[in-house]
Scaffold this active site. Structure first.
Site, mmCIF file in Angstrom:
data_model
loop_
_atom_site.group_PDB
_atom_site.id
_atom_site.type_symbol
_atom_site.label_atom_id
_atom_site.label_comp_id
_atom_site.label_asym_id
_atom_site.label_seq_id
_atom_site.Cartn_x
_atom_site.Cartn_y
_atom_site.Cartn_z
ATOM 1 N N GLU A 299 0.859 -1.188 0.000
ATOM 2 C CA GLU A 299 0.000 0.000 0.000
ATOM 3 C C GLU A 299 0.898 1.242 0.000
ATOM 4 O OE1 GLU A 299 -3.972 1.833 2.162
ATOM 5 O OE2 GLU A 299 -2.753 0.400 3.266
ATOM 6 N N ASN B 102 -12.786 5.817 0.759
ATOM 7 C CA ASN B 102 -11.837 6.415 1.688
ATOM 8 C C ASN B 102 -10.542 6.795 0.983
ATOM 9 O OD1 ASN B 102 -13.231 3.989 3.687
ATOM 10 N ND2 ASN B 102 -13.384 6.127 4.268
ATOM 11 N N ASP C 213 -16.814 -1.776 8.469
ATOM 12 C CA ASP C 213 -16.910 -1.649 9.927
ATOM 13 C C ASP C 213 -18.036 -0.708 10.334
ATOM 14 O OD1 ASP C 213 -15.773 0.721 9.108
ATOM 15 O OD2 ASP C 213 -14.102 0.683 10.537
ATOM 16 N N ASP D 225 -8.677 -3.799 6.791
ATOM 17 C CA ASP D 225 -7.709 -2.724 7.032
ATOM 18 C C ASP D 225 -7.324 -2.740 8.510
ATOM 19 O OD1 ASP D 225 -6.004 -0.663 6.425
ATOM 20 O OD2 ASP D 225 -7.539 0.849 6.086
#
Length: 370
Positions: free
Chosen positions: A125, A212, A240, A264
């Site tokens: 990432e 996001n 979540d 994540d």
């Protein structure tokens, strides 16, 4: 083992046989069950494919940027929550740090899973992201250099790379990685709709934590989110219910055929409130959220079993929810032997109780210690 078994052809009320020596499923026998059976059959466990998490940084107090011991510890924690395989996800960092970290993590990728989840490889990432959309990433974004990228690939089995397509050189990098079978995801980006679509045309395959840290959908500037909703076949999302509103998840479910879930997750997963590491940064877990000191969400405390329950809570069937934590991530990586309960596949199995809590996890036929 016997119970209500979720197969690619639907629910079977019967028995699943597997070989602990090979770690493979032998056969499944039984009779078809109605969709209501898994909830109506008193005392019958629900047997579903093991969860596959393609974006997870840590768990059990351990952050994978800390090296091999930390990766093994987080793999144990997530296996207890039903994750049977995962990608160790790195943080943006200087080359000297990534050199050491990838070499360490690569060794674990080549090991047997032991008492934790199988580590399938690495999700890189960054560092080829936009510094204007760091999110919780450290400020160490970089412009790609071919030799550097190939060096990283030599250190560990990189399976997924997140990058920002508007960064100079990233389109060439997308093509380079796609040729090698590596999944390129768009994330931490301010890309326009046109730039994101161009990246897909160059071989990008998905989007990192949809919504996001990416350019939002506006009706005259659709951004990366608009490109995902209009064109993506695969994308990850963090369910979540803090990172993304349930309504936005439902919109993505209608638009993206193979929307799949990731945690994540951070070192704070499975831990009490307090301070933890996320790469080079300190984050704080409080009231179920993980944040930087300035309040920015910084990964999550989510585990895949809770992701499954959250999807069911917002209206998905158990079978649909299971596909989004197991089958679709397996399809995304081309893992034909994982993500489904079929003869010949790895015996990656989760047994759920009536409340959809994990009663037992099997990784390649071996039961994970509770």
């Amino acid at each position: 083992m016997d119970g209500c078994i979720l197969t690619p052809d639907g629910w079977i009320d019967g028995k699943l046989h597997f070989d602990t020596g090979t770690g493979r499923i032998g056969r499944i026998e039984g009779t078809p069950a109605s969709p209501a059976t898994p909830f109506a059959a008193a005392g019958r466990p629900r047997i579903v494919p093991g969860f596959i998490d393609l974006h997870v940084h840590g768990g059990g107090g351990a952050d994978c940027m800390e090296g091999s011991a930390a990766l093994r510890a987080m793999a144990r924690l997530h296996a207890q929550h039903g994750t049977t395989s995962l990608l160790a996800t790195t943080m943006t960092a200087p080359r000297a740090v990534l050199d050491v970290t990838l070499a360490e993590l690569g060794r674990v990728c080549r090991e047997a899973p032991g008492d934790g989840a199988r580590v399938l490889g690495i999700h890189l990432e960054g560092p080829y992201i936009n510094p204007a959309r760091l999110g919780a990433q450290p400020d160490a974004a970089a412009v790609p250099v071919r030799d550097e990228v190939l060096h990283y690939l030599s250190l560990a089995p990189v399976r997924v790379v997140t990058l920002a397509p508007e960064i100079q050189g990233d389109l060439a990098l997308i093509a380079l990685l796609a040729e090698r079978g590596i999944r390129v995801q768009l994330g931490h980006t301010v890309a326009s709709y046109e730039q994101a679509v161009g990246a897909l045309e160059h071989g990008a395959a998905g989007f990192t934590h949809l919504y996001n840290a990416m350019s939002p959908l506006l009706h005259r500037a659709p951004g990366a989110v608009g490109a995902a909703l209009a064109h993506a076949r695969f994308s990850e999302v963090i369910p979540d219910l803090l990172h993304v509103h349930p309504g936005a998840i439902r919109a993505a479910l209608r638009a993206i055929p193979r929307l799949y879930c990731v945690t994540d997750g951070t070192a704070a997963c499975g831990m009490p409130d307090g301070d933890y590491k996320l790469g080079s940064q300190t984050v704080n877990k409080c009231l179920g959220a993980v944040r930087l000191a300035d309040g920015t969400l910084a990964g999550s405390t989510l585990t895949m079993d809770q992701a499954l329950r959250n999807l069911v809570a917002i209206g998905l069937s158990l079978a649909d929810a299971s596909a989004r934590v197991s089958r679709y991530p397996a399809e995304y990586l081309g893992l034909g032997e994982r993500g489904n309960l079929v003869a010949g596949a790895f015996a990656d199995i989760v047994i759920l109780d009536a409340d959809l809590a994990v009663a037992a996890t099997y990784v390649e036929g071996r039961r994970v210690p509770a």
